[in-house]
Design a protein around this motif. Structure first.
Motif, mmCIF file in Angstrom:
data_model
loop_
_atom_site.group_PDB
_atom_site.id
_atom_site.type_symbol
_atom_site.label_atom_id
_atom_site.label_comp_id
_atom_site.label_asym_id
_atom_site.label_seq_id
_atom_site.Cartn_x
_atom_site.Cartn_y
_atom_site.Cartn_z
ATOM 1 N N HIS A 260 -3.165 -6.061 -8.504
ATOM 2 C CA HIS A 260 -3.397 -4.602 -8.254
ATOM 3 C C HIS A 260 -4.776 -4.374 -7.509
ATOM 4 C CE1 HIS A 260 -5.097 -0.562 -8.851
ATOM 5 N NE2 HIS A 260 -3.737 -0.096 -8.926
ATOM 6 N N GLU A 261 -4.674 -3.689 -6.385
ATOM 7 C CA GLU A 261 -5.797 -3.290 -5.473
ATOM 8 C C GLU A 261 -5.932 -1.863 -5.182
ATOM 9 O OE1 GLU A 261 -6.570 -5.932 -2.090
ATOM 10 O OE2 GLU A 261 -4.576 -6.420 -2.571
ATOM 11 N N ASP B 79 0.869 -1.240 0.099
ATOM 12 C CA ASP B 79 0.101 -0.133 0.150
ATOM 13 C C ASP B 79 0.755 1.392 -0.099
ATOM 14 O OD1 ASP B 79 -1.659 -2.186 0.551
ATOM 15 O OD2 ASP B 79 -2.672 -1.250 2.094
ATOM 16 N N HIS B 80 0.520 2.245 -1.073
ATOM 17 C CA HIS B 80 1.512 3.250 -1.176
ATOM 18 C C HIS B 80 0.440 4.377 -1.822
ATOM 19 C CE1 HIS B 80 2.443 1.193 -4.822
ATOM 20 N NE2 HIS B 80 2.479 2.025 -5.435
ATOM 21 N N PRO B 81 0.593 5.736 -1.638
ATOM 22 C CA PRO B 81 -0.063 6.796 -2.325
ATOM 23 C C PRO B 81 0.505 7.271 -3.523
ATOM 24 C CG PRO B 81 1.179 7.740 -0.585
ATOM 25 C CD PRO B 81 1.630 6.336 -0.727
ATOM 26 N N LEU C 64 0.290 -9.557 4.784
ATOM 27 C CA LEU C 64 1.915 -9.298 5.556
ATOM 28 C C LEU C 64 1.799 -8.927 7.223
ATOM 29 C CD1 LEU C 64 3.163 -6.943 2.747
ATOM 30 C CD2 LEU C 64 3.957 -9.381 3.055
ATOM 31 N N GLU C 65 0.687 -8.313 7.461
ATOM 32 C CA GLU C 65 0.549 -7.845 9.001
ATOM 33 C C GLU C 65 -0.044 -9.056 9.955
ATOM 34 O OE1 GLU C 65 -0.725 -3.184 8.103
ATOM 35 O OE2 GLU C 65 -2.137 -4.825 8.286
ATOM 36 N N ALA C 66 -0.314 -10.146 9.140
ATOM 37 C CA ALA C 66 -0.932 -11.183 9.860
ATOM 38 C C ALA C 66 0.182 -12.082 10.529
ATOM 39 C CB ALA C 66 -1.798 -12.182 8.898
ATOM 40 N N ARG D 88 -6.922 -1.244 3.812
ATOM 41 C CA ARG D 88 -5.854 -2.059 3.832
ATOM 42 C C ARG D 88 -6.162 -3.015 2.718
ATOM 43 N NH1 ARG D 88 -4.582 1.421 6.792
ATOM 44 N NH2 ARG D 88 -3.307 1.640 8.809
ATOM 45 N N SER D 89 -5.099 -3.195 1.852
ATOM 46 C CA SER D 89 -5.019 -4.077 0.752
ATOM 47 C C SER D 89 -5.191 -5.615 1.208
ATOM 48 C CB SER D 89 -4.089 -3.955 -0.059
ATOM 49 O OG SER D 89 -2.725 -4.394 0.315
#
Length: 296
Positions: free
Chosen positions: A78-79, A59-61, A294-296, A287-288
């Motif tokens: 892509h999301e 995730d990035h802007p 990745l956070e799990a 969150r994608s």
């Protein structure tokens, strides 16, 4: 193919794009947007990327420009925070206009290495804050033709009598050429546009027939003129992209994935992103799927 060029463009600068790390474990060969070449109006970045799971670009802007993702091998998932998602597979194109704001994720799909090109095209001041949008074309639907040993895939603009349906906010041409051994190309380029070549495979002679051959992973900045001549005098296939655009001629203020015209606009963009306003509202709770994993 039979176009007559009154003033063929010559190479005015050449360098090899060397690998560097970007994102999370991804490797890119960056040719525009590095210290030797910060900006080539209207182009901000050109990356030839190579990525395999679990590496990628989570995730990035973005704000103020367009990202053009053209897959060469493998696939990327892509999301974004508007609920848009999909696969960009080998040969596919995604032309994303970030405009006033997008937060998205680009991660490899499946096993093995995924490779592609990502180009950042700047937007004019009048277009920087437009609503985000996508143009996505599957490989089978990209305009393509072949003649006399030359094949072109027309990502944007026109070549060899065919035209891409892609609309470019900043007038842009993006052509993927493959030349068989002993073939020769003459490609018109609008006068006044900035243009460059990025070589992908094989080796070719660009601009002047008497010049030396250029191998893969090189960026060739072209001087002014009305077109480009290319020769493949090797015994292997030559593949390269020819990209050109109409210069904007506007000041550039950049902070990573934010590109505006003034430092004040950059400060405002950072504030908008931090406080989830003015185009970034949906980033507050999004969150994608890739990031959740990745956070799990």
């Amino acid at each position: 193919m039979d176009s007559q060029l009154e003033k063929p463009r010559h190479i005015v600068r050449k360098f090899q794009a060397r690998p560097q790390h970007e994102g999370v474990g991804a490797v890119v060969r960056r040719s525009i947007g590095r210290f030797e070449l910060r900006y080539f109006d209207p182009f901000l970045v050109l990356d030839e990327f190579s990525v395999a799971a679990p590496a990628g670009f989570p995730d990035h802007p973005h704000r103020g420009f367009e990202t053009v993702t053209y897959m060469l091998e493998g696939a990327v998932k892509h999301e974004d925070f508007q609920g848009h998602k999909g696969l960009i597979k080998a040969g596919d194109l995604q032309w994303m206009t970030a405009g006033r704001g997008i937060v998205h994720s680009e991660m490899p799909a499946g096993q093995g290495v995924s490779k592609g090109l990502q180009l950042w095209v700047n937007l004019s001041s009048k277009n920087k804050m437009i609503e985000p949008k996508y143009q996505e074309i599957q490989s089978k639907d990209i305009a393509s033709t072949s003649k006399n040993g030359v094949t072109v895939r027309v990502i944007a603009g026109k070549s060899m009598g065919i035209q891409s349906p892609v609309y470019t906010c900043t007038p842009t041409m993006y052509l993927d050429f493959t030349l068989k051994p002993s073939s020769h190309l003459k490609q018109p380029i609008p006068i006044g546009w900035n243009a460059f070549v990025y070589t992908l495979e094989g080796e070719g002679i660009f601009g002047l027939e008497k010049s030396g051959p250029v191998g893969a992973h090189h960026l060739l900045l072209l001087g002014q003129g009305d077109g480009l001549e290319v020769w493949n005098k090797s015994n292997k296939v030559l593949r390269f992209v020819l990209i050109g655009g109409e210069p904007l001629g506007e000041p550039v203020a950049q902070l990573g994935p934010f590109v505006m015209n003034t430092d004040e606009e950059i400060d405002q963009t950072v504030e908008d992103f931090q406080y989830f306003v003015n185009g970034f509202e949906k980033a507050r709770h999004w969150r994608s799927e890739a990031m959740v994993g990745l956070e799990a």
